[in-house]
Design a protein around this motif. Structure first.
Motif, mmCIF file in Angstrom:
data_model
loop_
_atom_site.group_PDB
_atom_site.id
_atom_site.type_symbol
_atom_site.label_atom_id
_atom_site.label_comp_id
_atom_site.label_asym_id
_atom_site.label_seq_id
_atom_site.Cartn_x
_atom_site.Cartn_y
_atom_site.Cartn_z
ATOM 1 N N LEU A 159 33.230 -1.301 -1.419
ATOM 2 C CA LEU A 159 34.623 -1.685 -1.652
ATOM 3 C C LEU A 159 35.120 -1.146 -2.993
ATOM 4 C CD1 LEU A 159 34.458 -5.395 -0.435
ATOM 5 C CD2 LEU A 159 35.750 -3.559 0.657
ATOM 6 N N LEU A 160 34.266 -1.210 -4.021
ATOM 7 C CA LEU A 160 34.648 -0.723 -5.338
ATOM 8 C C LEU A 160 34.810 0.793 -5.358
ATOM 9 C CD1 LEU A 160 32.392 -2.986 -7.609
ATOM 10 C CD2 LEU A 160 34.869 -3.136 -7.277
ATOM 11 N N ALA A 161 34.163 1.467 -4.399
ATOM 12 C CA ALA A 161 34.303 2.921 -4.282
ATOM 13 C C ALA A 161 35.501 3.297 -3.412
ATOM 14 C CB ALA A 161 33.023 3.519 -3.702
ATOM 15 N N SER A 162 36.339 2.300 -3.101
ATOM 16 C CA SER A 162 37.609 2.494 -2.370
ATOM 17 C C SER A 162 37.447 2.674 -0.867
ATOM 18 C CB SER A 162 38.392 3.688 -2.950
ATOM 19 O OG SER A 162 38.693 3.458 -4.313
ATOM 20 N N PHE A 163 36.285 2.350 -0.316
ATOM 21 C CA PHE A 163 36.134 2.395 1.134
ATOM 22 C C PHE A 163 36.603 1.059 1.726
ATOM 23 C CE2 PHE A 163 33.089 5.615 -0.234
ATOM 24 C CZ PHE A 163 33.323 6.631 0.680
ATOM 25 N N ARG A 164 37.170 1.105 2.913
ATOM 26 C CA ARG A 164 37.623 -0.122 3.581
ATOM 27 C C ARG A 164 36.663 -0.453 4.726
ATOM 28 N NH1 ARG A 164 40.853 4.044 5.318
ATOM 29 N NH2 ARG A 164 41.220 4.228 7.577
ATOM 30 N N PRO A 165 36.483 -1.731 5.045
ATOM 31 C CA PRO A 165 35.502 -2.122 6.072
ATOM 32 C C PRO A 165 35.887 -1.663 7.471
ATOM 33 C CG PRO A 165 36.763 -4.020 5.330
ATOM 34 C CD PRO A 165 37.127 -2.892 4.417
ATOM 35 N N CYS A 166 34.893 -1.232 8.207
ATOM 36 C CA CYS A 166 35.068 -0.803 9.601
ATOM 37 C C CYS A 166 35.473 -1.996 10.460
ATOM 38 C CB CYS A 166 33.764 -0.189 10.110
ATOM 39 S SG CYS A 166 33.739 0.202 11.870
ATOM 40 N N LYS A 167 36.468 -1.813 11.318
ATOM 41 C CA LYS A 167 36.916 -2.891 12.190
ATOM 42 C C LYS A 167 35.993 -3.076 13.392
ATOM 43 C CE LYS A 167 41.833 -2.596 11.039
ATOM 44 N NZ LYS A 167 43.209 -2.394 11.573
ATOM 45 N N ARG A 168 35.143 -2.072 13.648
ATOM 46 C CA ARG A 168 34.241 -2.157 14.804
ATOM 47 C C ARG A 168 32.971 -2.937 14.467
ATOM 48 N NH1 ARG A 168 32.987 3.159 18.322
ATOM 49 N NH2 ARG A 168 35.240 2.958 18.490
ATOM 50 N N CYS A 169 32.287 -2.581 13.369
ATOM 51 C CA CYS A 169 31.006 -3.245 13.049
ATOM 52 C C CYS A 169 31.157 -4.369 12.027
ATOM 53 C CB CYS A 169 29.984 -2.225 12.559
ATOM 54 S SG CYS A 169 30.382 -1.470 10.961
ATOM 55 N N LYS A 170 32.353 -4.514 11.426
ATOM 56 C CA LYS A 170 32.663 -5.618 10.514
ATOM 57 C C LYS A 170 31.550 -5.836 9.471
ATOM 58 C CE LYS A 170 35.435 -7.879 14.063
ATOM 59 N NZ LYS A 170 35.646 -9.070 14.921
ATOM 60 N N PRO A 171 31.407 -4.913 8.539
ATOM 61 C CA PRO A 171 30.289 -4.984 7.587
ATOM 62 C C PRO A 171 30.359 -6.140 6.594
ATOM 63 C CG PRO A 171 31.812 -3.235 6.983
ATOM 64 C CD PRO A 171 32.244 -3.720 8.332
ATOM 65 N N LEU A 172 31.487 -6.836 6.519
ATOM 66 C CA LEU A 172 31.588 -7.965 5.601
ATOM 67 C C LEU A 172 31.097 -9.273 6.217
ATOM 68 C CD1 LEU A 172 35.007 -7.250 3.874
ATOM 69 C CD2 LEU A 172 32.717 -6.659 3.116
ATOM 70 N N SER A 173 30.768 -9.249 7.507
ATOM 71 C CA SER A 173 30.213 -10.433 8.170
ATOM 72 C C SER A 173 28.734 -10.224 8.411
ATOM 73 C CB SER A 173 30.927 -10.705 9.500
ATOM 74 O OG SER A 173 30.678 -9.650 10.413
ATOM 75 N N HIS A 174 28.013 -11.305 8.725
ATOM 76 C CA HIS A 174 26.594 -11.174 9.020
ATOM 77 C C HIS A 174 26.389 -10.368 10.292
ATOM 78 C CE1 HIS A 174 25.083 -13.515 5.830
ATOM 79 N NE2 HIS A 174 25.385 -14.707 6.295
ATOM 80 N N PRO A 175 25.322 -9.558 10.355
ATOM 81 C CA PRO A 175 25.036 -8.822 11.591
ATOM 82 C C PRO A 175 24.762 -9.775 12.748
ATOM 83 C CG PRO A 175 23.162 -8.745 10.091
ATOM 84 C CD PRO A 175 24.304 -9.333 9.326
ATOM 85 N N ASN A 176 25.278 -9.414 13.908
ATOM 86 C CA ASN A 176 25.083 -10.204 15.123
ATOM 87 C C ASN A 176 25.601 -11.631 14.984
ATOM 88 O OD1 ASN A 176 23.571 -8.328 16.921
ATOM 89 N ND2 ASN A 176 22.164 -8.351 15.192
ATOM 90 N N GLN A 177 26.617 -11.815 14.145
ATOM 91 C CA GLN A 177 27.175 -13.149 13.980
ATOM 92 C C GLN A 177 27.701 -13.667 15.318
ATOM 93 O OE1 GLN A 177 30.277 -13.381 11.047
ATOM 94 N NE2 GLN A 177 29.652 -15.441 10.459
ATOM 95 N N VAL A 178 27.572 -14.947 15.534
ATOM 96 C CA VAL A 178 27.973 -15.538 16.807
ATOM 97 C C VAL A 178 29.466 -15.292 17.047
ATOM 98 C CG1 VAL A 178 28.170 -17.674 18.105
ATOM 99 C CG2 VAL A 178 26.214 -17.308 16.620
ATOM 100 N N SER A 179 29.789 -14.805 18.235
ATOM 101 C CA SER A 179 31.181 -14.542 18.572
ATOM 102 C C SER A 179 31.912 -15.856 18.838
ATOM 103 C CB SER A 179 31.263 -13.655 19.816
ATOM 104 O OG SER A 179 30.862 -14.381 20.965
ATOM 105 N N THR A 180 33.231 -15.795 18.782
ATOM 106 C CA THR A 180 34.030 -16.992 19.046
ATOM 107 C C THR A 180 33.844 -17.460 20.484
ATOM 108 O OG1 THR A 180 35.919 -15.556 19.539
ATOM 109 C CG2 THR A 180 35.753 -16.430 17.296
ATOM 110 N N VAL A 181 33.593 -16.522 21.400
ATOM 111 C CA VAL A 181 33.350 -16.885 22.802
ATOM 112 C C VAL A 181 32.104 -17.766 22.910
ATOM 113 C CG1 VAL A 181 32.689 -16.006 25.081
ATOM 114 C CG2 VAL A 181 34.531 -14.896 23.798
ATOM 115 N N ILE A 182 31.007 -17.337 22.277
ATOM 116 C CA ILE A 182 29.768 -18.109 22.324
ATOM 117 C C ILE A 182 29.945 -19.448 21.623
ATOM 118 C CG2 ILE A 182 27.385 -18.199 21.474
ATOM 119 C CD1 ILE A 182 27.128 -15.257 22.049
#
Length: 349
Positions: A60-83
């Motif tokens: 983020l400090l290097a001016s990159f923005r988070p990917c909307k597909r893999c959502k790098p600011l959330s935990h990997p394999n985080q439980v979806s709202t559906v589950i």
């Protein structure tokens, strides 16, 4: 500064979508200005278009923005709202027999529920709900209710249907319940990827990264040795270890207090006790550990016992390395082992 050798290692992990590198690095794509986690499903950039970081904050400090597909600011394999929504609905009414109209009432597609539960729990939603009902059935039978009363309470009109469903989940008929134990299993999200926790109501029996090779065999051995049925659910030890892991990964906890149930030979138990004596933030060689245990020539047996540990991080087998300073082995992958060692060295008092 990440070395060129390490950058090439990270790039190969990115190409392979290697889950063992989750939380270890993030990649910024210079041509798009986006940064991703290692397992992102997006098209892979060329090596020269990549910039690697060890934390999301650096990206983020290097001016990159988070990917909307893999959502790098959330935990990997985080439980979806559906589950989350469906698990909550099951807990509100565990006896319910689900039909398509029930999914529609929650604005959820039945096929989506099936697919997401299969990916998350390695079982469909229907199998999950059935296992939850069977867990409830065990509790009712053990509290003194008859099998027929339990059958009706859990929504089965047919005694044969209840018996078959019970046997499929539990591995034995309801009438043989007195000889069985019950363990519950739950996924726990961590910065290094999801872990599987299995516990009784009193103690934690297994904690492993879900992508560990041979995990299914470990679970089957646990089931057979304890003569237990393993179903989805939560117990006090699972709640406890989830909270402690969160504190550990934040660098706030160095010693776990969740009660443990260790299943091994006297020699293995001795080795695992020795592992817990290695101070947080330090490492020890296999031969040094063998010497401390009074078995200086048994370093290979010590290494084997180390590998048989089923409680990753809590029993810190990651703190044992080769005599020459190399990492040696680790069931969760060497990248995670190095991360855990560096993490503890960074946060030790």
């Amino acid at each position: 500064m990440i070395s060129l050798k390490r950058q090439k290692e990270y790039y190969q992990a990115l190409i392979a979508k290697d889950s063992q590198y989750e939380g270890v690095f993030y990649v910024g794509v210079k041509t798009t200005g986006i940064f991703c986690r290692p397992t992102c499903s997006a098209r892979k950039p060329k090596f020269e278009h990549c910039e690697f970081f060890t934390t999301a904050q650096q990206a983020l400090l290097a001016s990159f923005r988070p990917c909307k597909r893999c959502k790098p600011l959330s935990h990997p394999n985080q439980v979806s709202t559906v589950i989350q929504k469906l698990v909550e609905a099951i807990e509100q009414n565990p006896e319910k027999r689900w039909k398509d109209k029930d999914f529609a009432a929650l604005s959820i597609d039945a096929s989506t529920a099936r697919r997401q539960f299969k990916k998350r729990f390695d079982m469909t939603f229907v199998e999950y709900a059935r296992a939850r009902r069977m867990g409830l059935a065990i509790k009712q039978i053990r509290s003194g209710e008859s099998v027929i009363e339990t059958q009706l309470a859990t929504g089965y009109e047919s005694s044969s249907g209840f018996r078959d469903a019970f046997s499929k989940v539990m591995g034995a008929a309801p009438t043989k319940l007195g000889k069985m134990h019950l363990l519950k299993a739950s996924w726990l999200d961590t910065p290094l990827g999801p872990m599987l926790a299995i516990a009784s109501e009193e103690a934690l029996t297994l904690l492993e990264f879900v992508d560990r090779r041979g995990l299914e065999r470990e679970i089957e051995r646990l089931r057979q040795k304890t003569k237990s049925a393993i179903i989805p659910g939560r117990t006090p030890p699972i709640d406890s270890i989830e909270g402690e892991l969160k504190s550990y990964f934040k660098g706030h906890l160095s010693q776990f207090k969740t009660p443990l149930f260790l299943l091994g030979s006297p020699f293995q138990l001795n080795v695992w006790d020795g592992l817990q004596q290695i101070p947080y933030g330090e490492t020890l060689s296999y031969s040094s550990l063998a010497a401390k245990l009074g078995k200086p020539s048994a370093f290979r047996a010590v290494a084997n016992a180390n590998g048989a540990n089923q409680l990753a991080i809590v029993i810190p087998c990651h703190r044992v390395i080769n005599q020459n300073g190399e990492l040696g082995g680790y069931g969760g992958g060497l990248t995670r082992k190095q991360w855990l060692i560096n993490h503890e060295k960074q946060h030790r008092v």
